[in-house]
Design a protein around this motif. Structure first.
Motif, short mmCIF file in Angstrom:
data_model
loop_
_atom_site.label_atom_id
_atom_site.label_comp_id
_atom_site.label_asym_id
_atom_site.label_seq_id
_atom_site.Cartn_x
_atom_site.Cartn_y
_atom_site.Cartn_z
N LYS A 1 0.83 -1.21 0.00
CA LYS A 1 0.00 0.00 0.00
C LYS A 1 0.87 1.27 0.00
N GLN B 1 -1.35 7.74 0.83
CA GLN B 1 -2.38 8.37 0.01
C GLN B 1 -1.82 9.44 -0.92
N MET C 1 -0.06 7.82 -3.69
CA MET C 1 -1.00 7.08 -4.53
C MET C 1 -1.62 8.02 -5.58
N GLU D 1 -1.23 7.60 -9.61
CA GLU D 1 -2.36 7.57 -10.55
C GLU D 1 -2.17 8.61 -11.65
N LYS E 1 -2.36 0.65 -9.58
CA LYS E 1 -3.45 -0.34 -9.68
C LYS E 1 -4.02 -0.67 -8.30
N GLU E 2 -5.33 -0.74 -8.24
CA GLU E 2 -5.99 -1.12 -6.99
C GLU E 2 -5.94 -2.65 -6.88
N ASP E 3 -5.38 -3.14 -5.78
CA ASP E 3 -5.25 -4.59 -5.61
C ASP E 3 -6.62 -5.22 -5.36
#
Length: 690
Positions: free
Chosen positions: A337, A340, A343, A347, A407-409
């Protein structure tokens, strides 16, 4: 269904082979594998799941079994066969020995050859430009300034090619080129286009013409994945038309995982993105079409966006210096992870790199059209193609990395392993990495679900006497319709080999274990002529070598002091002269090492091959299993050690008449609860446990 004609053909061929080979012994196990492979591929067990997993012990003759079980059926079904291996040695054996013999004895009409990746072939156009008479263009093409000897080497290569002394493959060079030099003349997918006149006769494209006509293709695992990643049917034939024989299949999970990973630097990427901007401007100036203006201008905007985002992340990493304060200079994101703030940047980078890649692809298409129309002179077109090809590969890699980072796991599967490595040098940089932990889903989608049929085989696929560990790794399951076959070696293990566990004062976790190892090894090699000692680590091998070398005097060779082939040649020569010879090696010497008969009678395994989860992917996998309530040691470490221990012990008996002793200097086999499971998974050697 397997037709009566094909069954008869297989039996007839087998009889012919039996009569052609001196001292041939018909083996029930080999016959059974042939029958099961052909039935599985023909769909007799499951029309929709034509997959068989075969563990065939040493001496069964699995190569002949899968060749005989697949080729007659493929020819009758108008399919092709792809045999993918992990090692060059097995490819060479198939190409020069097994398949020519089978072709001669079977009287079947089929052709075969070795498929190699683009990087194994020279690009004649690049080579001609690098040694060309136009000195300005020549110098621009070199990535690093050449010295005279390098230019002369390449001139000689070009002459050898045109005069028929070299076929353009790296593997057939009489004198190998350094990697950095070869990379500058190697074929690549972005600049070596067949439709361009100057590339039509390149060795790679000639080789691809042969592939279309071959019935049996030999490849390595990496090439197999290169084709699958492109959707299949690009390098190799379409998966639906192909029976895959994946030999040395225990390597498959790692190769699949490595192939699916991505990495890219931050500040290094900023540097080459600046060059992409210059290349875009150059293309806008060189290409006459007005269509180039919009993508070229857009590229400058995308590069500015990417550079800004990469700089922000680099500055954030600079402020997190404490996170890299460890021996590996590495920071792994827990559970994969990202924070934020990062992240959001990931993206944005994924979006920006995808858009930039689309625009650059448009420019490359326009470049190709301009070259076809003759708008750009040859020397300029080659340089531009090479330059844009290099940039395109970088952009593709950048996009792959940030897509994986952003990518969202899936909540139902393992998360991605994500980590950063600190790079120190002229400027501090950060290498971002992403890798899947599990590859089963990918293999299901790309291979198991598409292929006409698959045979997965090796001498060591099971761990702790079952296939569970392997099936989890590759995305199969025991009850999904796939077939599973485990056939033991026909060798008389109890009669021909002794497994010896001597009494020891220490275990591998003790500080004085290395000193005791040295004492034990000196005693165990006394009076022995052919010894192989396998170590779990380089540092321990070198420490023990320092302790024993003066007492052994001659005949000791260490892995890493010479090439593997040189070590084996010297070892065999000493054995032939009745002189004692000892090889010290690590894990890579426990696989694929063939020392039959008197070349190895004394095998010493210093330590159980427990892999310490030092890589970020292994650490992430262990972390994931813990979250799921599992035990990484029992679920990963023990099964993996079991398979490797069987593999190590397999170095001793290579032929039916071989004999000798295996000594394991690790008392955990009898002092720990898991030891019995590891011992029970070994062949039934005669055991002597002190």
């Amino acid at each position: 269904m397997l037709s009566a004609d094909v069954k008869t053909q297989i039996r007839t061929i087998y009889k012919g082979i039996a009569s052609a080979l001196p001292n041939f012994r018909s083996r029930r196990e080999q016959n059974y594998i042939v029958a099961e492979i052909s039935k599985t591929l023909a769909g007799e067990y499951d029309k929709h799941r034509r997959i068989i997993v075969v563990e065939a012990g040493t001496g069964i003759g699995k190569s002949l079994a899968y060749i005989l079980g697949s080729i007659p059926l493929a020819l009758a079904s108008k399919k092709k066969v792809c045999i993918a291996t992990a090692t060059v040695a097995l490819q060479e054996q198939l190409l020069h020995k097994d398949l020519p013999f089978f072709l001669a004895q079977s009287e079947l009409d089929f052709s075969f050859g070795l498929v190699k990746g683009r990087q194994r072939y020279v690009c004649l156009s690049k080579l001609e430009l690098l040694v060309g008479s136009d000195n300005g263009t020549q110098m621009a093409m070199w990535q690093t300034k050449p010295d005279n000897s390098q230019v002369k080497q390449l001139e000689a290569l070009l002459k050898d090619y045109h005069e028929g002394r070299w076929n353009g493959e790296r593997d057939t060079l009489t004198t190998q080129l350094p990697d950095h030099l070869w990379q500058q003349i190697a074929c690549d997918k972005h600049s070596c286009h067949r439709q361009l006149a100057s590339h039509r006769n390149c060795p790679f494209h000639k080789a691809r013409e042969d592939i279309d006509n071959w019935d049996v293709l030999i490849a390595n695992h990496s090439l197999l994945f290169a084709d699958l990643e492109l959707g299949g049917g690009v390098i190799l034939p379409d998966p639906e038309e192909l029976y895959y024989i994946i030999d040395e299949a225990h390597h498959l999970p790692k190769v699949a995982r490595d192939f699916s990973s991505a990495q890219s630097t931050l500040r290094g990427a900023i540097d080459w993105l600046e060059k992409v901007g210059k290349t875009s401007s150059k293309l806008q100036n060189q290409i006459k079409s007005n269509h180039i203006i919009a993508p070229a201008q857009a590229m400058h905007d995308h590069i500015a966006d990417l550079t800004g985002l990469l700089n922000q992340i680099a500055q954030f990493c600079d402020s997190q210096a404490k996170r890299f304060d460890n021996p590996e200079n590495r920071f792994r994101f827990e559970h994969g992870k990202l924070p934020q703030a990062m992240m959001l940047q990931a993206e944005n980078l994924a979006t920006a790199s995808t858009t930039a890649l689309k625009q650059f692809n448009k420019m490359q298409v326009l470049l190709g059209e301009a070259i076809k129309d003759g708008d750009i002179p040859k020397h300029q077109s080659e340089q531009l193609l090479s330059e844009t090809g290099f940039m395109l590969q970088r952009l593709e890699n950048l996009q792959k990395l940030w897509k994986m980072m952003a990518k969202e796991d899936s909540p139902n599967g393992a998360p991605m392993a994500r980590w950063i490595e600190l790079i120190t040098g002229k400027q501090t940089d950060y290498l971002f990495n992403a890798s899947p932990i599990e590859v089963g889903y990918m293999l299901e989608k790309l291979l198991w679900d598409k292929a006409a049929g698959v045979v997965l085989c090796s001498a060591t696929l099971r761990a702790l006497n079952n296939f569970n560990h392997f099936t989890r790794q590759v995305g199969l399951s025991i009850d999904d319709g796939s077939r599973y076959l485990a056939l033991d070696s026909p060798f008389d293990f109890e009669q021909n080999a002794t497994l010896f566990l001597p009494q020891m004062k220490t275990e591998p976790t003790d500080d004085s274990y290395t000193d005791e190892l040295a004492q034990q090894i000196l005693a165990l090699i006394e009076g022995e002529q052919a010894t192989l000692v396998l170590f779990a680590s380089y540092w321990q091998m070198e420490k023990v070598a320092d302790l024993v070398e003066s007492k052994i005097k001659t005949g000791l060779q260490l892995q890493g002091t010479a090439s593997r082939q040189e070590i084996l040649t010297k070892h065999k020569k000493r054995c032939d002269e009745n002189l004692p010879s000892i090889i010290f090696g690590t894990g890579s010497f426990s696989e694929g090492l063939d020392l039959p008969g008197e070349y190895l009678t004394n095998l010493i395994i210093t330590k159980l091959p427990f892999a310490v989860p030092t890589s970020p992917v292994e650490q992430a996998h262990a972390e994931y299993i813990k979250i799921k309530g599992g035990n990484p040691f029992l679920q990963l470490t023990i099964p993996d050690a079991s398979r490797k221990l069987v593999q190590s012990c397999g170095r001793l008996l290579r032929k039916e008449q071989d004999y000798g002793r295996i000594t394991i200097l690790d008392r955990r086999l009898v002092s720990k609860r898991y030891g019995k499971s590891l011992l029970d998974a070994l062949p039934p050697f005669r055991r002597v446990i002190e």
